[in-house]
Design a protein around this motif. Structure first.
Motif, short mmCIF file in Angstrom:
data_model
loop_
_atom_site.label_atom_id
_atom_site.label_comp_id
_atom_site.label_asym_id
_atom_site.label_seq_id
_atom_site.Cartn_x
_atom_site.Cartn_y
_atom_site.Cartn_z
N PRO A 70 4.35 22.98 24.58
CA PRO A 70 4.10 22.52 25.95
C PRO A 70 3.46 23.61 26.83
N GLU A 71 3.85 24.85 26.61
CA GLU A 71 3.28 25.95 27.41
C GLU A 71 1.79 26.09 27.15
N GLU A 72 1.37 25.99 25.88
CA GLU A 72 -0.05 26.06 25.56
C GLU A 72 -0.81 24.89 26.17
N LEU A 73 -0.18 23.72 26.14
CA LEU A 73 -0.85 22.51 26.62
C LEU A 73 -1.19 22.62 28.11
N VAL A 74 -0.27 23.18 28.90
CA VAL A 74 -0.52 23.24 30.34
C VAL A 74 -1.26 24.51 30.76
N LYS A 75 -1.28 25.53 29.92
CA LYS A 75 -1.89 26.80 30.34
C LYS A 75 -3.32 26.99 29.84
N LEU A 76 -3.65 26.47 28.66
CA LEU A 76 -4.96 26.75 28.07
C LEU A 76 -6.00 25.71 28.49
N PRO A 77 -7.22 26.13 28.74
CA PRO A 77 -8.31 25.17 28.96
C PRO A 77 -8.51 24.30 27.73
N GLY A 78 -8.98 23.08 27.94
CA GLY A 78 -9.12 22.15 26.82
C GLY A 78 -9.98 22.68 25.69
N SER A 79 -11.11 23.32 26.01
CA SER A 79 -12.01 23.82 24.96
C SER A 79 -11.32 24.89 24.12
N GLU A 80 -10.61 25.81 24.77
CA GLU A 80 -9.91 26.87 24.04
C GLU A 80 -8.77 26.30 23.20
N LEU A 81 -8.08 25.31 23.75
CA LEU A 81 -6.96 24.69 23.04
C LEU A 81 -7.43 24.03 21.74
N LEU A 82 -8.50 23.25 21.82
CA LEU A 82 -9.00 22.54 20.63
C LEU A 82 -9.51 23.53 19.58
N ARG A 83 -10.19 24.55 20.03
CA ARG A 83 -10.71 25.52 19.06
C ARG A 83 -9.58 26.32 18.42
N ARG A 84 -8.53 26.60 19.18
CA ARG A 84 -7.40 27.33 18.61
C ARG A 84 -6.65 26.46 17.58
N LEU A 85 -6.46 25.19 17.90
CA LEU A 85 -5.74 24.30 16.99
C LEU A 85 -6.56 23.99 15.74
#
Length: 266
Positions: free
Chosen positions: A184-199
């Motif tokens: 949940p912390e990653e979901l609310v803190k990371l920008p969408g583009s960074e989140l998808l590339r990290r996952l």
């Protein structure tokens, strides 16, 4: 969702557990609306006998959103959605066109400990599409991730169908396994583009341009006047005599509409 979420709650004093649930509902509503081709309104509604007896979140096809929650007493800080809304509660998703010529509604019971399992159940029952949701909210931000397995196209032989299905199963399971590491912390803190590339750093991630989401309430003095007319002259006049004015406050945006004796007579 950041600015629209803050605008949505700035005039309300929700307990944290209800505020966060409302934020998850707002994120889920936008995600659901983005998966559909429609011109109208999508409404996510949660009702039950519990402390939070009603929650409504709406999004148009243009991504204008509004949401409100009603509660009584002190809501439980733990126990999940069933403790908050009641075990007999249910989630309703309604989609209606702008001209109200067509209307679709799906209803599912509260399952699991949050809104995400309920909506996954809704997709499996009504859309027959395997879907997974991750939702999170804080006072400043509401966010969500939706994964959906899309049907494969028809092939020329049964053997190719089986091969496509096996490859699809492998891809879907791999993507789910990667997404399951999300916090949940990653979901609310990371920008969408960074989140998808990290996952999905091993995948070919292609990003669409972001679309605006904005808070918009549809209340107006004309609509409130129509409500007062429907109540009738006797009831409105009795409120005027008792309180000196008639005040109607919108539950979505908290705007107050006031009518004095001249307004009521008019």
């Amino acid at each position: 969702l950041d600015a629209s979420w803050r605008a949505l709650v700035e005039h309300h004093d929700y307990p944290p557990v209800i505020r966060d649930t409302l934020g998850e509902a707002a994120a889920a509503t936008v995600l659901l609306a983005s998966t559909l081709k429609f011109e109208g309104l999508l409404t996510l509604q949660m009702q039950g006998p519990g402390p939070m007896h009603l929650l409504v979140s709406q999004a148009t096809h243009r991504m204008a959103i509004r949401a409100v929650a009603r509660f009584r007493g002190e809501p439980p800080a733990s126990g999940g959605l069933q403790a908050l809304a009641g075990r007999e509660g249910q989630v309703t998703v309604t989609i209606e066109n702008e001209d109200r010529s067509s209307r679709y509604q799906g209803v599912v019971p509260l399952v699991g400990d949050g809104l995400a399992p309920c909506l996954q159940h809704y997709f499996e029952r009504s859309e027959q599409l395997p879907t997974r949701l991750w939702l999170a909210a804080t006072p400043e931000r509401a966010a969500g991730l939706l994964l959906q397995r899309l049907p494969t196209g028809a092939s020329s032989s049964a053997e190719e169908d089986e091969m496509q299905a096996a490859e699809g199963d492998e891809d879907w399971n791999r993507v789910l396994h990667l997404a399951a590491t999300l916090t949940p912390e990653e979901l609310v803190k990371l920008p969408g583009s960074e989140l998808l590339r990290r996952l999905f750093h091993e995948e070919d991630v292609r990003m669409f341009d972001p679309g605006p989401v904005y808070f918009q309430c549809t209340c107006s003095r004309e609509r409130v006047t129509g409500i007062l007319r429907s109540l009738g002259e006797r009831e409105v006049s009795s409120v005027l005599a008792e309180q000196g004015q008639v005040e109607v406050r919108c539950e979505f945006c908290n705007r107050a509409y006031r009518y004095d004796a001249v307004d009521v007579a008019g």
